[in-house]
Enzyme design. Structure first.
Site, mmCIF file in Angstrom:
data_model
loop_
_atom_site.group_PDB
_atom_site.id
_atom_site.type_symbol
_atom_site.label_atom_id
_atom_site.label_comp_id
_atom_site.label_asym_id
_atom_site.label_seq_id
_atom_site.Cartn_x
_atom_site.Cartn_y
_atom_site.Cartn_z
ATOM 1 N N ASP A 501 53.479 39.901 38.595
ATOM 2 C CA ASP A 501 52.987 39.682 40.309
ATOM 3 C C ASP A 501 53.491 39.956 41.305
ATOM 4 O O ASP A 501 54.598 39.330 40.822
ATOM 5 C CB ASP A 501 53.157 38.407 40.154
ATOM 6 C CG ASP A 501 51.445 37.407 40.963
ATOM 7 O OD1 ASP A 501 50.577 37.404 40.498
ATOM 8 O OD2 ASP A 501 52.427 36.814 41.947
ATOM 9 N N LEU A 502 52.757 40.387 42.585
ATOM 10 C CA LEU A 502 54.008 41.002 43.654
ATOM 11 C C LEU A 502 54.115 39.260 44.346
ATOM 12 O O LEU A 502 53.053 39.096 44.372
ATOM 13 C CB LEU A 502 52.735 42.009 44.891
ATOM 14 C CG LEU A 502 52.792 43.126 43.884
ATOM 15 C CD1 LEU A 502 52.523 43.978 44.820
ATOM 16 C CD2 LEU A 502 54.111 43.849 43.006
ATOM 17 N N ASP A 544 46.914 41.721 42.856
ATOM 18 C CA ASP A 544 48.185 41.369 42.961
ATOM 19 C C ASP A 544 48.780 41.629 41.014
ATOM 20 O O ASP A 544 50.387 41.340 41.348
ATOM 21 C CB ASP A 544 48.663 41.219 43.960
ATOM 22 C CG ASP A 544 48.876 39.577 43.302
ATOM 23 O OD1 ASP A 544 48.322 38.431 42.355
ATOM 24 O OD2 ASP A 544 49.558 38.877 44.027
#
Length: 644
Positions: A501-502, A544
């Site tokens: 997960d960014l 994301d």
């Protein structure tokens, strides 16, 4: 044309019985007798003229030349005299015999040029008597055509006639006229001696024919029958008179050229028929005949000589009126052309195969773009068009549809199309049978469905892949994860799931806009693909969130090593001019969970735990790892933010 119809006119009674004089032995004896008589006559002539000429040398040369000519003709005749049974040899014998007669006449005629004409009045009288006697004897005994007899008479008397006109004898100034009278008398003697056998153009008498051919021709046969001699009709049956719209008596004696539509066709067919009959073959042809009222119809004609040794030959003609047949064929061709035009309008190609299922004919719709893929593949079988290694079940179904000899509909075949990608065709076909029900092959239509197939593939791709990055979505990831777990259970392997997960992705969108966020997602997808093997999978779950599926792992720590590699690659990237950090959760089968959903839930929980630690962390079953990197800071500063 049915050759069986000729049996009506091929009975033994139709063929003239050979007399004793027609045998090869009799012909050989006859030729030998003629040679001996000619040799004796030439010797007697030389003996009679010898005392009256001043230069016997020329007379001796003529006698030697005469002897040589007779010997050559006899020697050349010997190889032919035993082959009169075959019609082509009989025709050759006829031509050579006529040439021999003319050559003999010319040899006798050259006597006037050997010198005795100007030697003395006695020698002139002997020359006139000898050549006149030879002319009359030859015309009375020769059994050749009128044209051959005329040529023989001219060869004998022409040199003497020229000399008598140029230098008339003192005792008989009208010698030239007497020679003309002798020639006419000789020709009349030949006509009286041999009657209507003299030439092909003389009108024959039907009463001279044997009763058997007459009876056969007059039988009630379904075919039109004609017996001709030379170029004239001897007899015909009732059926021929009916189709000609006249009586049988009006046709008897009629020239064959009169029943043809035009003279050009008559000459062409007469020449072809003469060549075929001379070879001993049966002549076949489709001709246009003209009735007495001027109407024209089509006929199929067969001709065969009754006896190939006759000159001119008697020929039996069998004719059928095929006007209705030709009209029916024309209608069928018209209907076939209309049907094919309709098929071409409803399909892109019309094709035909042979009995071995090989593609033999292809016609393309004129409105579609030019494509010679099928034309260059003639001789191949439809199931051989499938690209190698693709859809073996479809290839087998297509082969089975052709080999069972029945019709089929909507079968798909995939063709290689060079550098333009594959092409798909939709085939429908039916078997072709002949009049006896034997299988000839298939024929049918083909439609190009390449765009439809590609559209379906795009729809199917969108159903299982992310529209932005092209990565598999949650549905395809779950399917692959289930397959990987099933394999791991069978071979006692491990499966790893890494959830990425960014960090601060919403801030990237807020400050740089959606294009900046899309660029960050695309580069992240590329980085993840480069960090794993080709057997592994990278998927996108949300905006994301990415998942990496690792298969065939031997140790649980292998997944943590790949996660560290991913974190390092992300921190080293500069797609948005700033490093990208991420929170990563790692789960391993079977240590952490035994199902696909369980592994994803464990990896998701650990990812959130890493995010609560401040991001840029890796959480696994054993420990939490912080990857060294730049200090935590917004991805975009205020100066880098783009107005929205």
């Amino acid at each position: 044309m049915r050759l069986g119809s000729l049996l009506l006119l091929q009975q033994d009674s139709l063929r003239p019985r050979a007399s004793h004089d027609d045998t090869p032995h009799a012909g050989r004896n006859h030729a030998r007798r003629l040679q001996v008589i000619s040799q004796l006559a030439s010797t007697a002539t030389v003996v009679a003229l010898w005392p009256h000429v001043e230069q016997p040398f020329h007379l001796t040369v003529w006698w030697l030349a005469m002897t040589l000519v007779l010997a050559l003709l006899q020697g050349a005749y010997r190889p032919l005299r035993t082959h009169t049974a075959r019609s082509e040899d009989a025709a050759l014998h006829h031509y050579f015999s006529s040439a021999s007669v003319i050559a003999s006449g010319a040899a006798w005629g050259s006597l006037a040029l050997a010198g005795p004409y100007h030697a003395s009045p006695q020698s002139q009288a002997i020359v006139f008597m000898v050549l006149g006697g030879v002319t009359l004897t030859g015309a009375g005994t020769l059994q050749h055509s009128r044209s051959t007899t005329i040529a023989f008479i001219a060869a004998c008397l022409l040199p003497l006639f020229i000399l008598s006109v140029a230098s008339p004898p003192p005792a008989m100034r009208e010698a030239g006229l007497w020679l003309v009278a002798v020639a006419l008398f000789a020709f009349g003697l030949h006509v009286l001696q041999h009657g209507h056998d003299a030439g092909p153009d003389s009108q024959p008498k039907t009463d001279d024919l044997p009763p058997e051919p007459r009876q056969t021709l007059l039988d009630n046969a379904s075919a039109a029958l004609v017996l001709s001699r030379g170029h004239r009709v001897d007899l015909c049956n009732r059926r021929f008179a009916e189709i000609m719209h006249c009586s049988e008596h009006e046709i008897a004696g009629l020239r064959l050229a009169r029943v043809f539509e035009n003279r050009v066709d008559w000459r062409r067919h007469a020449r072809a028929a003469a060549n075929a009959i001379r070879r001993g073959d049966t002549y076949h042809g489709s001709i246009r005949l003209q009735r007495r009222d001027g109407s024209v119809f089509s006929a199929e004609v067969t001709g065969q000589a009754v006896d190939g040794t006759e000159t001119p030959p008697r020929i039996v003609w069998v004719a059928f009126d095929i006007t209705d047949k030709i009209d029916a064929t024309s209608r069928e061709e018209l209907h076939g052309a209309q049907l094919q035009a309709l098929v071409c309008k409803s399909a892109d190609w019309y094709w035909q195969t042979d009995s071995q299922h090989r593609l033999m004919h292809v016609s393309r719709h004129a409105d579609i773009p030019h494509d010679d893929t099928l034309e260059h593949s003639l001789g191949r079988k439809w199931w051989q068009f499938h690209r190698s290694g693709r859809e073996p079940s479809g290839q087998a179904a297509l082969r089975e549809a052709f080999e069972n000899g029945k019709g089929f509909r909507n079968l798909t075949v995939e063709l290689s199309n060079g550098q333009h990608g594959p092409r798909w065709l939709l085939l429908s076909g039916m078997p072709r049978l002949n009049e006896h029900g034997a299988f000839l092959g298939h024929h049918g239509t083909a439609n190009d469905i390449t765009e439809q197939v590609r559209g379906s593939e795009r729809v199917r791709h969108l159903a299982y892949h992310d529209a932005l990055t092209g990565l598999p979505n949650r549905r395809l990831l779950t399917d692959r994860l289930n397959q990987a777990i099933a394999r791991a259970q069978r071979y006692h392997e491990r499966v790893g799931v890494i959830l990425v997960d960014l960090d601060d992705f919403r801030r990237i969108n807020d400050l740089g806009g959606h294009p900046a966020g899309d660029r960050a997602l695309l580069e992240t997808a590329d980085l993840l693909r480069n960090c794993v093997r080709s057997s592994d999978s990278v998927a996108r779950l949300g905006s994301d969130e990415f998942v990496v599926l690792l298969t065939e792992l031997e140790h649980s720590t292998s997944a943590e090593q790949v996660a560290a590699k991913i974190m390092t690659a992300l921190l080293a990237s500069h797609a948005t001019h700033k490093p990208i950090s991420a929170s990563i959760g790692v789960a391993v089968f079977p240590e952490d969970a035994g199902s696909a959903d369980g592994l994803i839930e464990v990896a998701d929980a650990r990812m959130y735990r890493a995010k609560r630690r401040g991001g840029q962390h890796i959480e696994s079953r054993e420990r939490a790892t912080t990857i060294p990197g730049p200090a935590q800071q917004p991805a975009f500063s205020g100066a880098d933010a783009a107005p929205r």
